[in-house]
Design a protein around this motif. Structure first.
Motif, PDB file in Angstrom:
ATOM      1  N   ALA A  74      10.271  -1.699  91.395  1.00 49.41           N
ATOM      2  CA  ALA A  74       8.842  -1.508  91.638  1.00 49.41           C
ATOM      3  C   ALA A  74       8.668  -0.967  93.047  1.00 49.41           C
ATOM      4  O   ALA A  74       9.568  -1.095  93.886  1.00 49.41           O
ATOM      5  CB  ALA A  74       8.089  -2.829  91.470  1.00 49.41           C
ATOM      6  N   ASP A  75       7.517  -0.383  93.296  1.00 49.03           N
ATOM      7  CA  ASP A  75       7.228   0.167  94.618  1.00 49.03           C
ATOM      8  C   ASP A  75       6.998  -0.928  95.651  1.00 49.03           C
ATOM      9  O   ASP A  75       7.190  -0.711  96.841  1.00 49.03           O
ATOM     10  CB  ASP A  75       6.013   1.087  94.564  1.00 49.03           C
ATOM     11  N   SER A  76       6.559  -2.102  95.199  1.00 47.28           N
ATOM     12  CA  SER A  76       6.280  -3.209  96.126  1.00 47.28           C
ATOM     13  C   SER A  76       6.260  -4.522  95.344  1.00 47.28           C
ATOM     14  O   SER A  76       6.193  -4.520  94.109  1.00 47.28           O
ATOM     15  CB  SER A  76       4.919  -3.011  96.809  1.00 47.28           C
ATOM     16  N   LEU A  77       6.283  -5.617  96.071  1.00 51.55           N
ATOM     17  CA  LEU A  77       6.172  -6.931  95.437  1.00 51.55           C
ATOM     18  C   LEU A  77       4.837  -7.051  94.703  1.00 51.55           C
ATOM     19  O   LEU A  77       4.771  -7.582  93.598  1.00 51.55           O
ATOM     20  CB  LEU A  77       6.320  -8.044  96.485  1.00 51.55           C
ATOM     21  N   ASP A  78       3.766  -6.526  95.291  1.00 51.56           N
ATOM     22  CA  ASP A  78       2.462  -6.567  94.626  1.00 51.56           C
ATOM     23  C   ASP A  78       2.478  -5.805  93.307  1.00 51.56           C
ATOM     24  O   ASP A  78       1.860  -6.240  92.324  1.00 51.56           O
ATOM     25  CB  ASP A  78       1.367  -6.015  95.549  1.00 51.56           C
ATOM     26  N   ASP A  79       3.178  -4.664  93.259  1.00 53.91           N
ATOM     27  CA  ASP A  79       3.291  -3.911  92.002  1.00 53.91           C
ATOM     28  C   ASP A  79       4.078  -4.705  90.960  1.00 53.91           C
ATOM     29  O   ASP A  79       3.741  -4.694  89.775  1.00 53.91           O
ATOM     30  CB  ASP A  79       3.958  -2.555  92.238  1.00 53.91           C
ATOM     31  N   ALA A  80       5.120  -5.403  91.406  1.00 56.17           N
ATOM     32  CA  ALA A  80       5.898  -6.240  90.487  1.00 56.17           C
ATOM     33  C   ALA A  80       5.032  -7.368  89.935  1.00 56.17           C
ATOM     34  O   ALA A  80       5.081  -7.675  88.735  1.00 56.17           O
ATOM     35  CB  ALA A  80       7.127  -6.794  91.195  1.00 56.17           C
ATOM     36  N   VAL A  81       4.226  -7.972  90.799  1.00 53.43           N
ATOM     37  CA  VAL A  81       3.325  -9.047  90.365  1.00 53.43           C
ATOM     38  C   VAL A  81       2.312  -8.522  89.355  1.00 53.43           C
ATOM     39  O   VAL A  81       2.048  -9.164  88.325  1.00 53.43           O
ATOM     40  CB  VAL A  81       2.618  -9.688  91.581  1.00 53.43           C
ATOM     41  N   ALA A  82       1.755  -7.351  89.619  1.00 49.99           N
ATOM     42  CA  ALA A  82       0.774  -6.766  88.699  1.00 49.99           C
ATOM     43  C   ALA A  82       1.397  -6.550  87.322  1.00 49.99           C
ATOM     44  O   ALA A  82       0.770  -6.827  86.295  1.00 49.99           O
ATOM     45  CB  ALA A  82       0.233  -5.455  89.261  1.00 49.99           C
ATOM     46  N   PHE A  83       2.643  -6.076  87.291  1.00 45.53           N
ATOM     47  CA  PHE A  83       3.333  -5.887  86.007  1.00 45.53           C
ATOM     48  C   PHE A  83       3.558  -7.224  85.319  1.00 45.53           C
ATOM     49  O   PHE A  83       3.349  -7.368  84.113  1.00 45.53           O
ATOM     50  CB  PHE A  83       4.659  -5.150  86.215  1.00 45.53           C
ATOM     51  N   ALA A  84       3.971  -8.226  86.071  1.00 45.29           N
ATOM     52  CA  ALA A  84       4.276  -9.544  85.505  1.00 45.29           C
ATOM     53  C   ALA A  84       3.058 -10.206  84.878  1.00 45.29           C
ATOM     54  O   ALA A  84       3.189 -10.966  83.915  1.00 45.29           O
ATOM     55  CB  ALA A  84       4.858 -10.453  86.584  1.00 45.29           C
ATOM     56  N   LYS A  85       1.881  -9.912  85.381  1.00 44.11           N
ATOM     57  CA  LYS A  85       0.666 -10.544  84.854  1.00 44.11           C
ATOM     58  C   LYS A  85       0.415 -10.217  83.392  1.00 44.11           C
ATOM     59  O   LYS A  85      -0.321 -10.923  82.718  1.00 44.11           O
ATOM     60  CB  LYS A  85      -0.539 -10.159  85.710  1.00 44.11           C
TER      61      LYS A  85
END
Length: 104
Positions: A74-85
């Motif tokens: 992912a581009d960032s931890l926030d992007d990874a979190v958004a995907f995980a949701k």
């Protein structure tokens, strides 16, 4: 792009075969939506043990045992979190811990 480890905790499997098939389809669709960002879809975790710093060994993985993992970029931890949701794991009562796999 960094790699992120998705660590799944808890969750439950539906009791019926139809429910299990539906959940597996949801997992396939969710992981498939990652496209080339999916490094390793992972697997469920079976029996586990925890080794303490004193060498003691405990069964069951501790207070919040791991039930599975995946590895994605992912581009960032926030992007990874958004995907995980959007993960079906959350809908089955589980939680997801995400950490960046730091290159060494």
């Amino acid at each position: 792009m960094a790699k992120y480890v998705f660590v799944y905790h808890g969750g439950s499997m539906p009791e019926t075969e139809a429910g299990q098939a539906e959940l597996m389809q949801a997992w396939s669709e969710w992981l498939g939506s990652a496209g080339d960002k999916l490094v390793d879809g992972g697997n469920p975790i079976g029996a586990s043990k925890t080794i303490g710093s004193d060498g003691s060994v405990g069964d069951g993985g501790g207070a919040n045992p791991v039930t599975g993992y995946s590895l994605l970029t992912a581009d960032s931890l926030d992007d990874a979190v958004a995907f995980a949701k959007a993960s079906p794991h959350l809908g089955s009562g589980g939680t997801i811990e995400i950490g960046e796999a730091v290159e060494m």
